[in-house]
Design a protein around this motif. Sequence first.
Motif, PDB file in Angstrom:
ATOM      1  N   SER A 191       0.834  -1.200   0.000  1.00  0.00           N
ATOM      2  CA  SER A 191       0.000   0.000   0.000  1.00  0.00           C
ATOM      3  C   SER A 191       0.869   1.252   0.000  1.00  0.00           C
ATOM      4  O   SER A 191       2.089   1.190   0.222  1.00  0.00           O
ATOM      5  CB  SER A 191      -0.911   0.009   1.233  1.00  0.00           C
ATOM      6  N   THR A 192       0.246   2.378  -0.264  1.00  0.00           N
ATOM      7  CA  THR A 192       0.940   3.667  -0.156  1.00  0.00           C
ATOM      8  C   THR A 192       1.333   3.905   1.296  1.00  0.00           C
ATOM      9  O   THR A 192       0.553   3.651   2.221  1.00  0.00           O
ATOM     10  CB  THR A 192       0.039   4.798  -0.657  1.00  0.00           C
ATOM     11  N   ILE A 193       2.534   4.412   1.491  1.00  0.00           N
ATOM     12  CA  ILE A 193       3.028   4.704   2.840  1.00  0.00           C
ATOM     13  C   ILE A 193       2.961   6.213   3.047  1.00  0.00           C
ATOM     14  O   ILE A 193       3.468   6.991   2.228  1.00  0.00           O
ATOM     15  CB  ILE A 193       4.463   4.180   3.017  1.00  0.00           C
ATOM     16  N   TYR A 194       2.326   6.621   4.137  1.00  0.00           N
ATOM     17  CA  TYR A 194       2.085   8.039   4.394  1.00  0.00           C
ATOM     18  C   TYR A 194       2.989   8.553   5.520  1.00  0.00           C
ATOM     19  O   TYR A 194       3.052   7.944   6.591  1.00  0.00           O
ATOM     20  CB  TYR A 194       0.622   8.262   4.785  1.00  0.00           C
ATOM     21  N   PRO A 195       3.647   9.674   5.316  1.00  0.00           N
ATOM     22  CA  PRO A 195       4.509  10.208   6.375  1.00  0.00           C
ATOM     23  C   PRO A 195       3.738  10.700   7.593  1.00  0.00           C
ATOM     24  O   PRO A 195       4.317  10.833   8.676  1.00  0.00           O
ATOM     25  CB  PRO A 195       5.232  11.368   5.681  1.00  0.00           C
ATOM     26  N   ASP A 196       2.449  10.954   7.422  1.00  0.00           N
ATOM     27  CA  ASP A 196       1.634  11.462   8.536  1.00  0.00           C
ATOM     28  C   ASP A 196       0.667  10.404   9.060  1.00  0.00           C
ATOM     29  O   ASP A 196      -0.389  10.733   9.619  1.00  0.00           O
ATOM     30  CB  ASP A 196       0.864  12.714   8.117  1.00  0.00           C
ATOM     31  N   SER A 197       1.036   9.137   8.942  1.00  0.00           N
ATOM     32  CA  SER A 197       0.141   8.075   9.407  1.00  0.00           C
ATOM     33  C   SER A 197      -0.083   8.168  10.908  1.00  0.00           C
ATOM     34  O   SER A 197       0.863   8.344  11.692  1.00  0.00           O
ATOM     35  CB  SER A 197       0.718   6.706   9.064  1.00  0.00           C
ATOM     36  N   VAL A 198      -1.347   8.000  11.301  1.00  0.00           N
ATOM     37  CA  VAL A 198      -1.716   8.025  12.720  1.00  0.00           C
ATOM     38  C   VAL A 198      -2.525   6.792  13.118  1.00  0.00           C
ATOM     39  O   VAL A 198      -3.045   6.716  14.237  1.00  0.00           O
ATOM     40  CB  VAL A 198      -2.505   9.313  13.073  1.00  0.00           C
ATOM     41  N   GLY A 199      -2.652   5.822  12.213  1.00  0.00           N
ATOM     42  CA  GLY A 199      -3.413   4.616  12.528  1.00  0.00           C
ATOM     43  C   GLY A 199      -3.265   3.592  11.420  1.00  0.00           C
ATOM     44  O   GLY A 199      -2.598   3.830  10.404  1.00  0.00           O
ATOM     45  N   ILE A 200      -3.908   2.444  11.608  1.00  0.00           N
ATOM     46  CA  ILE A 200      -3.795   1.347  10.649  1.00  0.00           C
ATOM     47  C   ILE A 200      -5.177   0.808  10.285  1.00  0.00           C
ATOM     48  O   ILE A 200      -6.142   0.943  11.052  1.00  0.00           O
ATOM     49  CB  ILE A 200      -2.923   0.199  11.193  1.00  0.00           C
ATOM     50  N   ALA A 201      -5.223   0.170   9.119  1.00  0.00           N
ATOM     51  CA  ALA A 201      -6.484  -0.411   8.649  1.00  0.00           C
ATOM     52  C   ALA A 201      -6.177  -1.522   7.660  1.00  0.00           C
ATOM     53  O   ALA A 201      -5.329  -1.352   6.787  1.00  0.00           O
ATOM     54  CB  ALA A 201      -7.355   0.654   7.986  1.00  0.00           C
ATOM     55  N   GLN A 202      -6.849  -2.646   7.816  1.00  0.00           N
ATOM     56  CA  GLN A 202      -6.851  -3.642   6.748  1.00  0.00           C
ATOM     57  C   GLN A 202      -8.139  -4.439   6.768  1.00  0.00           C
ATOM     58  O   GLN A 202      -8.566  -4.946   7.808  1.00  0.00           O
ATOM     59  CB  GLN A 202      -5.678  -4.631   6.818  1.00  0.00           C
TER      60      GLN A 202
ATOM     61  N   GLY B 238     -10.663   6.556  15.427  1.00  0.00           N
ATOM     62  CA  GLY B 238     -11.138   7.331  16.569  1.00  0.00           C
ATOM     63  C   GLY B 238     -10.036   7.604  17.573  1.00  0.00           C
ATOM     64  O   GLY B 238      -9.927   8.714  18.124  1.00  0.00           O
ATOM     65  N   ALA B 239      -9.193   6.593  17.829  1.00  0.00           N
ATOM     66  CA  ALA B 239      -8.068   6.784  18.745  1.00  0.00           C
ATOM     67  C   ALA B 239      -7.141   7.873  18.231  1.00  0.00           C
ATOM     68  O   ALA B 239      -6.635   8.708  19.004  1.00  0.00           O
ATOM     69  CB  ALA B 239      -7.317   5.468  18.921  1.00  0.00           C
ATOM     70  N   ALA B 240      -6.912   7.886  16.911  1.00  0.00           N
ATOM     71  CA  ALA B 240      -6.064   8.922  16.319  1.00  0.00           C
ATOM     72  C   ALA B 240      -6.690  10.300  16.473  1.00  0.00           C
ATOM     73  O   ALA B 240      -5.997  11.276  16.802  1.00  0.00           O
ATOM     74  CB  ALA B 240      -5.831   8.607  14.845  1.00  0.00           C
TER      75      ALA B 240
ATOM     76  N   GLN C 223       2.988  11.139  16.617  1.00  0.00           N
ATOM     77  CA  GLN C 223       3.081   9.728  16.251  1.00  0.00           C
ATOM     78  C   GLN C 223       3.739   8.907  17.350  1.00  0.00           C
ATOM     79  O   GLN C 223       3.318   7.781  17.641  1.00  0.00           O
ATOM     80  CB  GLN C 223       3.846   9.593  14.930  1.00  0.00           C
ATOM     81  N   ALA C 224       4.759   9.472  17.982  1.00  0.00           N
ATOM     82  CA  ALA C 224       5.413   8.777  19.095  1.00  0.00           C
ATOM     83  C   ALA C 224       4.452   8.603  20.262  1.00  0.00           C
ATOM     84  O   ALA C 224       4.440   7.556  20.929  1.00  0.00           O
ATOM     85  CB  ALA C 224       6.657   9.541  19.530  1.00  0.00           C
ATOM     86  N   LEU C 225       3.623   9.613  20.512  1.00  0.00           N
ATOM     87  CA  LEU C 225       2.633   9.523  21.584  1.00  0.00           C
ATOM     88  C   LEU C 225       1.605   8.435  21.292  1.00  0.00           C
ATOM     89  O   LEU C 225       1.231   7.658  22.183  1.00  0.00           O
ATOM     90  CB  LEU C 225       1.944  10.885  21.763  1.00  0.00           C
TER      91      LEU C 225
ATOM     92  N   ASN D 209      -1.181   2.561  20.161  1.00  0.00           N
ATOM     93  CA  ASN D 209      -1.928   2.740  18.922  1.00  0.00           C
ATOM     94  C   ASN D 209      -0.963   2.718  17.738  1.00  0.00           C
ATOM     95  O   ASN D 209      -0.312   3.720  17.439  1.00  0.00           O
ATOM     96  CB  ASN D 209      -2.694   4.067  18.947  1.00  0.00           C
ATOM     97  N   PRO D 210      -0.834   1.579  17.051  1.00  0.00           N
ATOM     98  CA  PRO D 210       0.130   1.471  15.948  1.00  0.00           C
ATOM     99  C   PRO D 210      -0.174   2.468  14.833  1.00  0.00           C
ATOM    100  O   PRO D 210      -1.332   2.763  14.529  1.00  0.00           O
ATOM    101  CB  PRO D 210      -0.043   0.039  15.450  1.00  0.00           C
ATOM    102  N   THR D 211       0.877   2.961  14.210  1.00  0.00           N
ATOM    103  CA  THR D 211       0.730   3.844  13.055  1.00  0.00           C
ATOM    104  C   THR D 211       1.182   3.170  11.771  1.00  0.00           C
ATOM    105  O   THR D 211       1.106   3.767  10.693  1.00  0.00           O
ATOM    106  CB  THR D 211       1.527   5.147  13.254  1.00  0.00           C
ATOM    107  N   ALA D 212       1.676   1.952  11.864  1.00  0.00           N
ATOM    108  CA  ALA D 212       2.079   1.174  10.689  1.00  0.00           C
ATOM    109  C   ALA D 212       2.056  -0.297  11.057  1.00  0.00           C
ATOM    110  O   ALA D 212       2.206  -0.663  12.229  1.00  0.00           O
ATOM    111  CB  ALA D 212       3.475   1.584  10.218  1.00  0.00           C
ATOM    112  N   PHE D 213       1.880  -1.136  10.052  1.00  0.00           N
ATOM    113  CA  PHE D 213       1.949  -2.577  10.267  1.00  0.00           C
ATOM    114  C   PHE D 213       3.416  -3.007  10.379  1.00  0.00           C
ATOM    115  O   PHE D 213       4.321  -2.288   9.939  1.00  0.00           O
ATOM    116  CB  PHE D 213       1.258  -3.313   9.123  1.00  0.00           C
ATOM    117  N   PRO D 214       3.678  -4.182  10.962  1.00  0.00           N
ATOM    118  CA  PRO D 214       5.067  -4.644  11.093  1.00  0.00           C
ATOM    119  C   PRO D 214       5.778  -4.675   9.741  1.00  0.00           C
ATOM    120  O   PRO D 214       5.205  -5.073   8.725  1.00  0.00           O
ATOM    121  CB  PRO D 214       4.908  -6.065  11.659  1.00  0.00           C
ATOM    122  N   ASN D 215       7.022  -4.208   9.756  1.00  0.00           N
ATOM    123  CA  ASN D 215       7.902  -4.244   8.582  1.00  0.00           C
ATOM    124  C   ASN D 215       7.444  -3.340   7.440  1.00  0.00           C
ATOM    125  O   ASN D 215       7.830  -3.546   6.291  1.00  0.00           O
ATOM    126  CB  ASN D 215       8.064  -5.681   8.067  1.00  0.00           C
TER     127      ASN D 215
END
Length: 679
Positions: free
Chosen positions: A528-539, A616-618, A651-653, A659-665
């Motif tokens: 998928s596209t990788i976003y520099p401002d990711s604040v959550g995950i979805a699949q 919602g968490a984001a 993002q660190a918070l 609350n993950p902002t990206a999937f593993p790897n």
Amino acid sequence: MFTSLFAASLGLGYAVPIFAQTANPRPNVTSDISEECELLIVGGGLSGVSAAYESLQMGRTVCMTELTDWMGGQLTSQGTSALDESRRQRALLYYAKGYLEFRQRIEQKYGKLNPGDCWVSVSCFFPYDAEQVLEGMLKDAARRGRGKLKWFPSTIIKELEYSPDGRLITGAIAIQHAPAPGTPPLNTEPLSYFIEDAYRYEDSERLSKTVIRFSPKPVQGRDRTLAPPQPAPWYVIEATETGELIALADVPYRVGLDPRSPINPSSASATGDPYCTQGFTYTFAMERTAEPQNYEKPAFYDRYRPYYGYDPNPRLADIDVVFTYRRLWSPEPRSSDRVFGVTRPKPGDISMQNWVWGNDYRPGTAKDNLIFTRDQLAALGQLEPGGWLGGLRTETLQAGEELALGFFYWIVADNTDSQLGDGVKQPYPNHRLLTGFDSPMGTAHGLSKYPYIREGRRIIGRPTYGYSQGFAINEIDISWVDYQDEFYRTNLAPDAYQTLWYGLAGLETTAAIRNRTQPEQITRRTRSTIYPDSVGIAQYAIDFHPCMAASPPEAPGNVERENSRQAHGRAYPAQIPLSAMIPQNIDNLLVAGKSIATSHIAAAAYRVHSFEWSAGAAAGTTASFALSEGILPYQLTDELPGPEPKLMELQALLRKNGNPTAFPNTSIFNEDWQDWAPW
């Protein structure tokens, strides 16, 4: 007014008021109650609850409104208490911390994660238990973080107030309803009966109203009345099921099909169609009985009879398969026989019904669309001061209610099948529709309090680098589809087909454009596209319940919109960028849930339970962070793709709080996602 055929069929004996869909004259409104908060969350669905959960743990004072009297949305008031999850994400338990806590509490409640032994999910349970679990989670979150929740069930937002420059929401006028003296409890009648009444200031024969004004909570030592670019005085989070606030605030948004293009190449429309949205569903619960039950045919049944069927797949043409699909309760001892990988149903088992050719109502024309477009809202006066009535077509809601009740009657009494032909389906009278305030749906009529909404209005994000027309997550950002298929060569112009493949080239995009590399020579990216401002995950899979081609949806011989399932299928693990949650024009409004900036096709994957929780968490964390830092959300992203130190802090918070902002790897270099097929 007239007596509803729906009501008569249930013996409820109420009259359904039919209001003209025009603005009511605005009275000289004064609020009965004033409430102050740091965050106003509009919509108590899953994204609203998760926004509150995170904000309360950060010590905030949160006001949360909800049209129904249950928090939880698709898990509770919409009745879809069967967790839709992707296979590997579930195996790794790679979810937001709050979502994991919910799953754990369900398991503790029943002593097992799947008390229904359903086959669509590893966890099916009663909606009313989910609501109690969520209430408990918010109470505990407030205690841990020393936050304060002000919960306003049976409450809608009627009007918004703005700063002089229009950039900030400074107040909100709400209406809370309760039964008028001498009338039955709420949830006696279905939603279509009272929804327009709930949005009117005046008391009625059925409802008593309380007008509430929400405003920012003053903070000692900080002036929260300053205009941008100063800190916002509070934040408002849009978490409704259909994107009510984005329509009421009149920020740019889309609804329905997008035009076919290199970024949404599978669209069923070359030009776009705002009336064709995913179908909505009134769910209901039914119990398997030892003895046959007797039912009177509903007066409206013949209207909907041509629609009902099992499924085009004959493997699903089995009442036990349909029953166990979303079975909510199967107490021990269970049957030793098995069907579709789970135990065969027995008397006392309870199932929730959410079936495409059953209770999915799928309008798709200007005559019957559920979610009014901006032009329709303007013509009806709903964008005038005091004119907002919720933005939905009441007659279509009622048709969806009737369709659902008719589907139950079809199960128990009829032998037709719109998909497989007559002679396949047999009547199965050994079932009882569960009604009453103590039933799984908590309603006298047995239907969910609100329909399951798969798609609402979707904001258009702010113009940014690479998105001159406004940010959005599009089909090619997430889809696993084979774009070499003849459909794309046939339905896209040659230049558009070439551009599609440039967009799929990943790290080789620049070279492909420079060299005008032909599509057959391009190796497509497999992530998928990788976003520099990711604040959550979805699949989740890109999963469609598409609109029907003609009006009304239940018309004999009607079919799904042509090519409406072209994009149906697998999607890569994806991210939720903050840019998708920030609307244009208003600086202290954040959007969560299904109304973030996605295309129609991307929205089909960005709609399930774990996504809503993550979004919602984001939103809750971002709003709380922005208040603490004295920064507006758009200022976290407006320098991208350049460095954004405060965004990195946010993002660190999020990650610190589970609350993950990206999937593993996740990496631009990792294109090995074959093990992540969602189903």
